[in-house]
Write a protein that holds these residues in place. Structure first.
Motif, PDB file in Angstrom:
ATOM      1  N   PHE A 107      27.945  60.536  49.557  1.00  0.00           N
ATOM      2  CA  PHE A 107      29.165  60.928  48.835  1.00  0.00           C
ATOM      3  C   PHE A 107      28.886  61.026  47.347  1.00  0.00           C
ATOM      4  CE2 PHE A 107      33.374  59.924  46.949  1.00  0.00           C
ATOM      5  CZ  PHE A 107      34.064  60.995  47.480  1.00  0.00           C
ATOM      6  N   PHE A 108      29.094  62.230  46.752  1.00  0.00           N
ATOM      7  CA  PHE A 108      28.793  62.503  45.360  1.00  0.00           C
ATOM      8  C   PHE A 108      30.029  63.050  44.641  1.00  0.00           C
ATOM      9  CE2 PHE A 108      24.776  62.454  47.451  1.00  0.00           C
ATOM     10  CZ  PHE A 108      23.837  62.058  46.509  1.00  0.00           C
ATOM     11  N   PRO A 109      30.758  62.225  43.881  1.00  0.00           N
ATOM     12  CA  PRO A 109      31.924  62.707  43.125  1.00  0.00           C
ATOM     13  C   PRO A 109      31.512  63.255  41.751  1.00  0.00           C
ATOM     14  CG  PRO A 109      31.766  60.340  42.937  1.00  0.00           C
ATOM     15  CD  PRO A 109      30.611  60.772  43.805  1.00  0.00           C
ATOM     16  N   TYR A 110      32.375  64.090  41.167  1.00  0.00           N
ATOM     17  CA  TYR A 110      32.098  64.646  39.844  1.00  0.00           C
ATOM     18  C   TYR A 110      33.404  65.080  39.176  1.00  0.00           C
ATOM     19  CZ  TYR A 110      32.431  69.009  42.530  1.00  0.00           C
ATOM     20  OH  TYR A 110      32.859  70.015  43.354  1.00  0.00           O
ATOM     21  N   VAL A 111      33.330  65.277  37.867  1.00  0.00           N
ATOM     22  CA  VAL A 111      34.420  65.869  37.095  1.00  0.00           C
ATOM     23  C   VAL A 111      33.867  67.127  36.435  1.00  0.00           C
ATOM     24  CG1 VAL A 111      35.662  63.705  36.693  1.00  0.00           C
ATOM     25  CG2 VAL A 111      33.879  64.428  35.080  1.00  0.00           C
ATOM     26  N   PHE A 112      34.756  68.018  36.006  1.00  0.00           N
ATOM     27  CA  PHE A 112      34.278  69.262  35.406  1.00  0.00           C
ATOM     28  C   PHE A 112      35.268  69.811  34.397  1.00  0.00           C
ATOM     29  CE2 PHE A 112      36.525  70.446  39.295  1.00  0.00           C
ATOM     30  CZ  PHE A 112      37.374  71.442  38.858  1.00  0.00           C
ATOM     31  N   VAL A 113      34.747  70.628  33.488  1.00  0.00           N
ATOM     32  CA  VAL A 113      35.559  71.420  32.555  1.00  0.00           C
ATOM     33  C   VAL A 113      34.992  72.824  32.551  1.00  0.00           C
ATOM     34  CG1 VAL A 113      36.233  69.491  31.075  1.00  0.00           C
ATOM     35  CG2 VAL A 113      34.138  70.771  30.571  1.00  0.00           C
ATOM     36  N   GLY A 114      35.836  73.796  32.234  1.00  0.00           N
ATOM     37  CA  GLY A 114      35.352  75.173  32.209  1.00  0.00           C
ATOM     38  C   GLY A 114      36.468  76.153  31.952  1.00  0.00           C
ATOM     39  N   GLY A 115      36.253  77.367  32.401  1.00  0.00           N
ATOM     40  CA  GLY A 115      37.240  78.413  32.197  1.00  0.00           C
ATOM     41  C   GLY A 115      37.206  79.422  33.328  1.00  0.00           C
ATOM     42  N   SER A 116      38.244  80.234  33.383  1.00  0.00           N
ATOM     43  CA  SER A 116      38.359  81.271  34.411  1.00  0.00           C
ATOM     44  C   SER A 116      38.876  82.557  33.801  1.00  0.00           C
ATOM     45  CB  SER A 116      39.332  80.847  35.522  1.00  0.00           C
ATOM     46  OG  SER A 116      38.860  79.751  36.245  1.00  0.00           O
ATOM     47  N   TYR A 150      42.985  72.108  37.521  1.00  0.00           N
ATOM     48  CA  TYR A 150      44.187  72.457  36.786  1.00  0.00           C
ATOM     49  C   TYR A 150      43.782  73.590  35.859  1.00  0.00           C
ATOM     50  CZ  TYR A 150      48.341  72.500  33.936  1.00  0.00           C
ATOM     51  OH  TYR A 150      49.494  72.900  33.291  1.00  0.00           O
ATOM     52  N   LYS A 151      44.388  74.757  36.034  1.00  0.00           N
ATOM     53  CA  LYS A 151      44.065  75.930  35.233  1.00  0.00           C
ATOM     54  C   LYS A 151      45.180  76.144  34.212  1.00  0.00           C
ATOM     55  CE  LYS A 151      41.126  78.214  38.606  1.00  0.00           C
ATOM     56  NZ  LYS A 151      40.799  79.474  39.304  1.00  0.00           N
ATOM     57  N   TYR A 152      44.843  75.889  32.954  1.00  0.00           N
ATOM     58  CA  TYR A 152      45.823  75.955  31.873  1.00  0.00           C
ATOM     59  C   TYR A 152      45.799  77.339  31.240  1.00  0.00           C
ATOM     60  CZ  TYR A 152      48.113  75.132  27.423  1.00  0.00           C
ATOM     61  OH  TYR A 152      48.937  75.218  26.335  1.00  0.00           O
ATOM     62  N   SER A 153      46.940  78.004  31.238  1.00  0.00           N
ATOM     63  CA  SER A 153      47.082  79.314  30.613  1.00  0.00           C
ATOM     64  C   SER A 153      47.943  79.170  29.364  1.00  0.00           C
ATOM     65  CB  SER A 153      47.745  80.294  31.589  1.00  0.00           C
ATOM     66  OG  SER A 153      47.909  81.561  30.989  1.00  0.00           O
ATOM     67  N   LEU A 154      47.439  79.642  28.233  1.00  0.00           N
ATOM     68  CA  LEU A 154      48.190  79.552  26.982  1.00  0.00           C
ATOM     69  C   LEU A 154      49.523  80.292  27.108  1.00  0.00           C
ATOM     70  CD1 LEU A 154      45.320  80.229  24.410  1.00  0.00           C
ATOM     71  CD2 LEU A 154      46.448  78.043  24.854  1.00  0.00           C
ATOM     72  N   HIS A 163      48.542  76.612  36.495  1.00  0.00           N
ATOM     73  CA  HIS A 163      48.719  76.329  37.912  1.00  0.00           C
ATOM     74  C   HIS A 163      47.624  75.387  38.414  1.00  0.00           C
ATOM     75  CE1 HIS A 163      46.198  79.946  37.503  1.00  0.00           C
ATOM     76  NE2 HIS A 163      45.578  79.545  38.612  1.00  0.00           N
ATOM     77  N   ILE A 164      47.802  74.931  39.647  1.00  0.00           N
ATOM     78  CA  ILE A 164      46.851  74.054  40.323  1.00  0.00           C
ATOM     79  C   ILE A 164      46.130  74.855  41.397  1.00  0.00           C
ATOM     80  CG2 ILE A 164      46.645  72.059  41.873  1.00  0.00           C
ATOM     81  CD1 ILE A 164      49.036  70.845  40.376  1.00  0.00           C
ATOM     82  N   GLN A 165      44.847  74.600  41.560  1.00  0.00           N
ATOM     83  CA  GLN A 165      44.080  75.207  42.648  1.00  0.00           C
ATOM     84  C   GLN A 165      43.312  74.113  43.374  1.00  0.00           C
ATOM     85  OE1 GLN A 165      40.724  77.768  41.644  1.00  0.00           O
ATOM     86  NE2 GLN A 165      41.091  79.033  43.435  1.00  0.00           N
ATOM     87  N   VAL A 166      43.420  74.092  44.690  1.00  0.00           N
ATOM     88  CA  VAL A 166      42.669  73.173  45.539  1.00  0.00           C
ATOM     89  C   VAL A 166      41.713  74.008  46.377  1.00  0.00           C
ATOM     90  CG1 VAL A 166      42.796  71.434  47.355  1.00  0.00           C
ATOM     91  CG2 VAL A 166      44.602  71.554  45.626  1.00  0.00           C
TER      92      VAL A 166
END
Length: 197
Positions: A107-116, A150-154, A163-166
């Motif tokens: 089991f390998f958990p992680y966190v991330f930041v980025g853009g779309s 969590y995708k944050y749109s200005l 919005h949220i994406q799973v």
């Protein structure tokens, strides 16, 4: 529109290739599904509250024991029947992952930041993303992966809302883009203590 998508895909591919040449790590390729959820207020603007994506494709390139770069594309061209997509949603995602040392051998958990770049009924719009995920390895090469975005749109963008994406899918680990291989604790998401000495 097609030119922007092509340039983005080539950028991710060549960046990943350059980074991978400097590290002896495992790559991961995945295929899966995703569900996007908008708030009630934003759903009336977008045209739907839930959007189902299939397929979702991703490629992950480790750059250190704890850091990796991930690129993904999500489509909603297929209607599964239980969720009807009334609007278009296509996204190209890029993120930097920080993996914690494995909780267990699998089991390998992680966190991330980025853009779309999200292409909707109106036009392509950038978002800022952050979230968390985990991979559970069922064998040396195959694993089950899930992520919460969590995708944050200005608010200044009139074509998209936050919005949220799973997502969920199957991932395969291999030596490089041009070779095969399996997973190891030091190459996917974390490093084993004994591998460091």
């Amino acid at each position: 529109m097609i030119m922007k998508k092509t340039i983005f895909i080539l950028f991710v591919f060549f960046t990943a290739t350059i980074l991978a040449q400097t590290k002896n790590k495992k790559w991961q390729i995945g295929v899966g599904v995703g569900i996007v959820k908008f708030s009630d207020e934003d759903a009336s603007f977008i045209g739907d509250r839930y959007l189902f994506q299939i397929p979702r494709l991703n490629l992950t390139i480790p750059i250190t024991d704890n850091l990796s770069v991930d690129g993904a594309m999500s489509f909603n061209t297929f209607d599964p029947g239980f969720i009807e997509n009334s609007v278009k949603y296509f996204s190209m995602d890029g993120s930097l992952r920080y993996s914690f040392h494995q909780i267990s051998e699998k089991f390998f958990p992680y966190v991330f930041v980025g853009g779309s770049l999200v292409d909707s009924e109106r036009k392509m719009t950038p978002t800022f993303n952050f979230g968390a995920g985990a991979t559970y390895w069922i064998s040396d090469s195959f694993g089950l992966n899930t992520q919460l975005y969590y995708k944050y749109s200005l608010e200044s963008f009139e074509s998209m809302r936050s919005h949220i994406q799973v997502t969920g899918g199957i991932v395969y680990a291999f030596d490089s883009l041009f070779g095969g291989g399996g997973r190891s604790a030091s190459s996917i998401g974390g490093s084993c203590y004994y591998d460091q000495h």
